[in-house]
Write a protein that holds these residues in place. Structure first.
Motif, PDB file in Angstrom:
ATOM      1  N   SER A 280     -16.772  34.292  72.333  1.00  9.93           N
ATOM      2  CA  SER A 280     -15.725  33.316  72.034  1.00  9.93           C
ATOM      3  C   SER A 280     -14.555  34.123  71.496  1.00  9.93           C
ATOM      4  N   GLU A 282     -13.324  34.004  68.716  1.00 17.50           N
ATOM      5  CA  GLU A 282     -13.535  34.343  67.311  1.00 17.50           C
ATOM      6  C   GLU A 282     -14.666  35.341  67.108  1.00 17.50           C
ATOM      7  N   ARG A 283     -15.789  35.154  67.839  1.00 17.30           N
ATOM      8  CA  ARG A 283     -16.953  36.029  67.630  1.00 17.30           C
ATOM      9  C   ARG A 283     -17.958  35.804  68.749  1.00 17.30           C
ATOM     10  N   GLU A 379     -17.507  24.545  63.352  1.00 18.60           N
ATOM     11  CA  GLU A 379     -16.905  25.881  63.364  1.00 18.60           C
ATOM     12  C   GLU A 379     -15.807  25.969  64.420  1.00 18.60           C
ATOM     13  N   ASN A 380     -14.783  26.757  64.084  1.00 22.53           N
ATOM     14  CA  ASN A 380     -13.665  26.940  64.985  1.00 22.53           C
ATOM     15  C   ASN A 380     -14.007  28.034  66.020  1.00 22.53           C
ATOM     16  N   LEU A 381     -14.543  27.640  67.151  1.00 22.75           N
ATOM     17  CA  LEU A 381     -14.934  28.613  68.180  1.00 22.75           C
ATOM     18  C   LEU A 381     -14.268  28.220  69.492  1.00 22.75           C
TER      19      LEU A 381
END
Ligand code: G4P
Length: 526
Positions: A280, A282-283, A379-381
């Motif tokens: 993603s 983000e991570r 979570e912001n993904l």
């Protein structure tokens, strides 16, 4: 690890999510049906075939699309096989739908390539394999129609290796072909699966080449023995190059005769990968994480014309989905209670209670969900790798009857969000510009606007070189760029800004003139 996490990891581990890729006519529909039959998901052959879309004529395709309820239910088929849960995703057959296909392939963990033994590698196979290669998707290969006169198997493997640039590791090898097709030899186990025409389920398997059952086939066995000497130089199956998409295990068979189908299912279970970690913005997100996450890779609208519903197809990436749970739509920041969620079980939709990484769930909505949307538990993904391609063909569109403008706009908005076509609204003027990767998309959209929204449309050729999505980090530069290029700028269905270039030269010059502005040939949803 908690019991809950262990359960998620175990469920993820037994998922096999894959798609079949092939050139039209190679046998994808037939094989799909046989896989379902062997998996116990359908009882009789003929069920999938019945909904097969017209491969050659647009009109056939449209006819079948009228029965969208059926066609969508089979876009994802789930069934159990041995200890695994298999998710088979259908890919649109026609090459004009390569965009849609690409997105489907972004949701699978492996692919099964079907090749017509008489024809070898064909154009659509090459395109689809290129798409798989972008993500290093592991590929299994099935060479079909051995009950016919096909090409020499060595020649076929050479062609796959040289044209598709993937190493071949034969797992089975054909004994004869066409009228003298006797079966396949399993190289690793030194056994022969005997071919009998017809739709019997499992072939008789005998050990060794001296078995009395083979006594009548001395010519074919002699040829096999010659082949085996040459095969000593062939690649051996190994997990690592397979999992990185560099080597494909090859199976021979005849889908229509149910022959070689069981081997494919066994190979999926034994060798194809379960869901892996997904990137993603983000991570990296691992499937066995406790929290649910997933992304939308496909939207299908108006499956049931009576309800104007749409189903968004979500691939579960991590955690466990439970019916009724609250899901957070990252793009809008809204919470959605997923009560209206379906899983896809062979030919029918069924309401589901839970789903795990690798599974596909369908979420009913009225246009609030877009392709590329990520859903999490808060979570912001943003999952990456689900792009739109820059369209290469353009048409100016308007309703035949100007009083239908409302329906026209609404229809295009929905079809644009669904990804059926790209809809550009120029910043200046009222014209609507449709962009497509394949020309058939225009016909399909015209047909659907008439059938589903009651609007006849007029399409005019629009000579444009291409569209590029534009972004810029410097607000001042971007404002100037927008002001000076108003006539060439348009927004797409998601509101993203695109530059519609009349010619290649114009595009090059514009890029030179505004060095801080980025021109993108694909747009990823974020
Ligand atoms: P597709 O989805 O990849 O386009 O292919 P599909 O399964 O529809 O198969 C294309 C044609 O090839 C069909 O024939 C099908 O019956 C035939 N076929 C599939 N597998 C085999 C096989 O193992 N051996 C032989 N000999 N033929 C096979 P059709 O005449 O186009 O359709 P139909 O009249 O059989 O339905």
């Amino acid at each position: 690890m908690s019991a809950e996490l262990q359960a998620i990891a175990a469920e993820a581990q037994r998922r096999r999510t894959f798609a079949i890729i092939s050139h039209p006519d190679a046998g994808k529909t037939t094989l799909t049906e046989k896989l379902l039959l062997f998996g116990g998901a359908i009882q009789a052959a003929g069920t999938v075939k019945a909904r097969k879309s017209g491969r050659h004529a647009t009109s056939d395709w449209m006819e079948i699309e009228k029965q969208r309820g059926i066609s969508v239910a089979s876009s994802v088929m789930q069934f159990d096989y041995r200890d695994c849960v298999i998710n088979l995703l259908d890919t649109p057959g026609h090459q004009d739908f390569s965009e849609d296909t690409y997105r489907v392939l972004s949701a699978v963990d492996s692919a099964l390539m079907v090749i017509d033994g008489a024809k070898g590698v064909e154009p659509q196979t090459i395109k689809l394999l290129d798409v798989c290669r972008m993500r290093d998707t592991p590929i299994l290969t099935f060479i079909n129609k051995l009950d016919r006169e096909v090409r020499d198997p060595f020649e076929l493997l050479d062609e796959v290796e040289s044209v598709l640039k993937i190493q071949c590791a034969p797992v089975t090898w054909p004994i004869g072909m066409g009228k003298t097709f006797r079966g396949v030899y399993h190289l690793a186990s030194d056994s022969v699966a005997l071919f009998t025409p017809g739709e019997g389920k499992d072939a008789e398997v005998v050990k060794g080449l001296d078995h009395p059952s083979l006594a009548g086939f001395s010519m074919e066995i002699a040829k096999l023995k010659e082949d085996l000497e040459l095969l000593a130089a062939a690649h051996q199956f190994e997990a690592e190059p397979f999992l990185s998409g560099k080597l494909t295990p090859v199976f021979f068979g005849s889908a229509i005769n149910n022959f070689g189908v069981r081997e494919i299912l066994d190979a999926l279970v034994a060798n194809a990968p379960p869901p892996k970690t997904r990137e993603s913005a983000e991570r990296a997100v691992a499937p066995e994480e406790g929290k649910f996450s997933g992304f939308i890779f496909k939207i299908q609208a108006n499956m049931d014309p009576a309800h104007r519903d749409r189903v968004a197809f979500l691939r579960v990436c991590s955690g466990r989905f439970e019916r009724g749970m609250k899901l957070w739509q990252v793009r809008t920041g809204k919470e959605i209670r997923a009560t209206q969620v379906v899983a896809f079980l062979s030919q029918r939709r069924a309401t589901i209670d839970d789903a795990y990484p690798g599974d596909i769930i369908g979420m009913f909505n009225h246009g609030s969900i877009e392709i590329g949307d990520s859903f999490t538990e808060g979570e912001n993904l943003h999952f990456t790798g689900i792009p739109y391609f820059a369209p290469e063909m353009f048409r100016a569109a308007r309703p035949k009857n100007p009083s239908k403008i409302k329906q026209f706009q609404k229809g295009l908005e929905q079809l644009g969000e669904e990804g059926a076509i790209q809809v550009f609204k120029p910043l200046s003027g009222y014209e609507v510009v449709l962009g497509a990767v394949g020309v058939l998309q225009f016909e399909v959209v015209a047909h659907r606007l008439a059938a589903e929204y009651g609007v006849e449309i007029l399409l005019e050729n629009k000579s444009l070189f291409g569209a590029r999505w534009v972004t810029c980090d410097k607000a001042e530069d971007f404002n100037r760029f927008e002001r000076e290029n108003m006539g060439n700028l348009a927004t797409d269905a998601s509101g993203s800004l695109a530059y519609l270039a009349p010619t290649r030269v114009n595009l090059d010059l514009t890029q030179e003139r505004y060095p801080s502005v980025q021109f993108h040939a694909t747009r990823e949803h974020t």
